[in-house]
Every structure is written in C-alpha cells, then in structure tokens.
Scaffold this active site. Structure first.
Site, PDB file in Angstrom:
ATOM      1  CE  LYS A 194      20.741  41.930  41.937  1.00 32.67           C
ATOM      2  NZ  LYS A 194      21.524  40.876  41.309  1.00 32.67           N
TER       3      LYS A 194
ATOM      4  CG  LEU B 267      21.197  42.698  32.049  1.00 32.13           C
ATOM      5  CD1 LEU B 267      19.916  42.181  31.398  1.00 32.13           C
ATOM      6  CD2 LEU B 267      20.903  43.992  32.811  1.00 32.13           C
ATOM      7  CG  ASP B 268      23.788  41.620  38.777  1.00 23.84           C
ATOM      8  OD1 ASP B 268      24.886  41.914  38.285  1.00 23.84           O
ATOM      9  OD2 ASP B 268      23.223  42.281  39.673  1.00 23.84           O
ATOM     10  CE  LYS B 269      23.840  31.464  37.866  1.00 27.48           C
ATOM     11  NZ  LYS B 269      24.685  30.568  38.677  1.00 27.48           N
TER      12      LYS B 269
END
Ligand code: URA
Length: 248
Positions: A203, A103-105
C-alpha cells in the site's frame, strides 16, 4: 520419539493437557488395545497405537495449514475486537497455532498457520528475503472515487514509470528504499513480487507513486502457491511436499 500420553493427545489436537488428562481418567483412551488410566505413561510415537474413543490418533508435533484469508479478520492469535485467522480453523487444532507473518485486515489470500516456530522464523527472517507475490488492483490518487482503475485504463507510461520505480526501490518513508520489486500486469490488475515484509508495504509503495490499493490478495510465499480450489475463508492442511518446499 517418546512422549507422555497427555502430551501425545494434546499435540494431536485432542484438547489441553488438563482436558486430555480427564479423558484418560474417564477410560476412553487405549494404547495398543488396552484402556489406560494414567496420563504419564510413555508412548513411542513410531510404534504404539493410541485410540481415542476407538478412533486412531496420529501424533503430529507440528501442524501446518494453508488459509485463503478473507477480508475482515485479523492476522493474530487473539484480538479484543475482531475475529482472528486462528478462529477460522475449526477442526481439532492445537492451541499454540499462529499465523506466519501478517496480512492486513482488508488483504486476502495465502496465509500459513502453524505452531512450528523454527519454520516461521526461517520464512520471516529479514535476511532471507523470501519472495511474496500479490495480485493488486489500484485507484489513482488518495480519494476513493469508486472508479477503480483497471490495468488497461492506466496509461502505459504510468505503468512503465511505476514498474521502473519499483524495480529500483521506492522511498516509503523508512530509513531505506524498498528492495527491488517486480510489477507485471495481470488481468484487471497487477502481480507484484516483493522480498520484504514491511508494515503496509505494498500500500505504501503504490502511495509513493500516487496510487491507492483497492484490492490486495497474496498468491504465493516462496515456492508455496495459494491453492486455487480454496475459496476465500477456506483452509486445508499443507501436504508433506508443501511443508518440504517451505523448509528448503
Ligand atoms: N502489503 C500491504 O500493504 N498489506 C498486506 O497485507 C501485505 C503486503
């Protein structure tokens, strides 16, 4: 299953192989009521009772955790700059744990952490197309206006256009369009279900239709749901049932 005592203890999260050898030398380990001083004795994981300072040690070849990932930590096993999701697991843990996917930061939510490579490969294999659902909030355009668009504020025609585009697949700059994804409204935001795991996929999908993601949280992976009782940053072991769900 028969394993050496040092492996048994290390797999149970009691330390590295060399640390547990030291514990054995110190005489704090007993097997079937007898203090043992040799690390290479064989343990039958079904029958033998191993105690560590008088406490029973259960053998587990694999460990499985569900983490509600907070923002600001990275989905990696080590990182020079940022805290990793593995560092959030505080109890005695195996040293070979890793997150299943990334998962992205700045993304929150469901992340499975394990040392079971076979399970991870099964879930992540591109051909498997495991569904992943996310709660997402979006803002119109590229610039952060601090004026987050609530689902109710986005024109119904826009929502319909995005829904259709996602259902058909969008061009996010890769060789192929994205696989069909489902978009539903949910509270102030949306629920989106995708069946791939491309880099920054959600995104980039919203960017392709003129919106920017301002909040993203994974809610489910396959049939495994994020436990609503886990606050952001909290984790727990997966139940046997949840492990079975993931293996199916
Ligand atoms: N899609 C993204 O853009 N980011 C994530 O962290 C997960 C899916």
């Amino acid at each position: 299953m028969v394993v050496r005592l040092d492996k048994y203890l290390a797999d149970a999260g009691k330390g590295t192989r060399s640390q547990v050898k030291q514990y054995v030398k110190k005489g704090i380990i007993s097997v079937n009521g007898v203090v043992v001083k040799k690390s290479d004795i064989k343990i039958d994981t079904e029958k033998d009772e191993v105690l560590f300072q008088g406490q029973s040690v259960m053998y587990s070849e694999f460990q499985y955790y569900m983490l509600n990932k907070p923002q600001g930590v990275v989905s990696a096993t080590s990182d020079k700059k940022d805290k990793t999701v593995i560092e959030l697991i505080e109890e005695e843990k195996r040293r070979d744990l890793f997150p299943v996917g990334r998962l992205d930061k700045d993304t929150e939510g469901l992340l499975v952490i394990t040392n079971d490579g076979k399970l991870a490969n099964n879930l992540l294999a591109p051909g498997k197309h495991v569904d992943k659902s996310y709660y997402v909030e979006i803002v119109k355009g590229e610039i952060d206006t601090n004026n987050e668009e609530k689902a109710g504020n986005i024109p119904a025609e826009d929502i319909e256009t995005i829904r259709k585009a996602f259902a058909e697949g969008v061009d996010i700059g890769d060789e192929k369009l994205t696989r069909p994804a489902i978009l539903e409204t949910s509270g102030d935001g949306f629920l989106i279900t995708i069946s791939e795991g491309r880099y920054h996929q959600i995104k980039r999908m919203f960017q392709a239709v003129g919106y920017r993601v301002s909040f993203l949280k994974r809610i489910s992976m396959g049939k495994l749901m994020l436990d609503e009782n886990l606050k952001t940053g909290e984790y727990r072991k997966l139940t046997e049932r949840e492990i079975d769900i993931l293996k199916k």
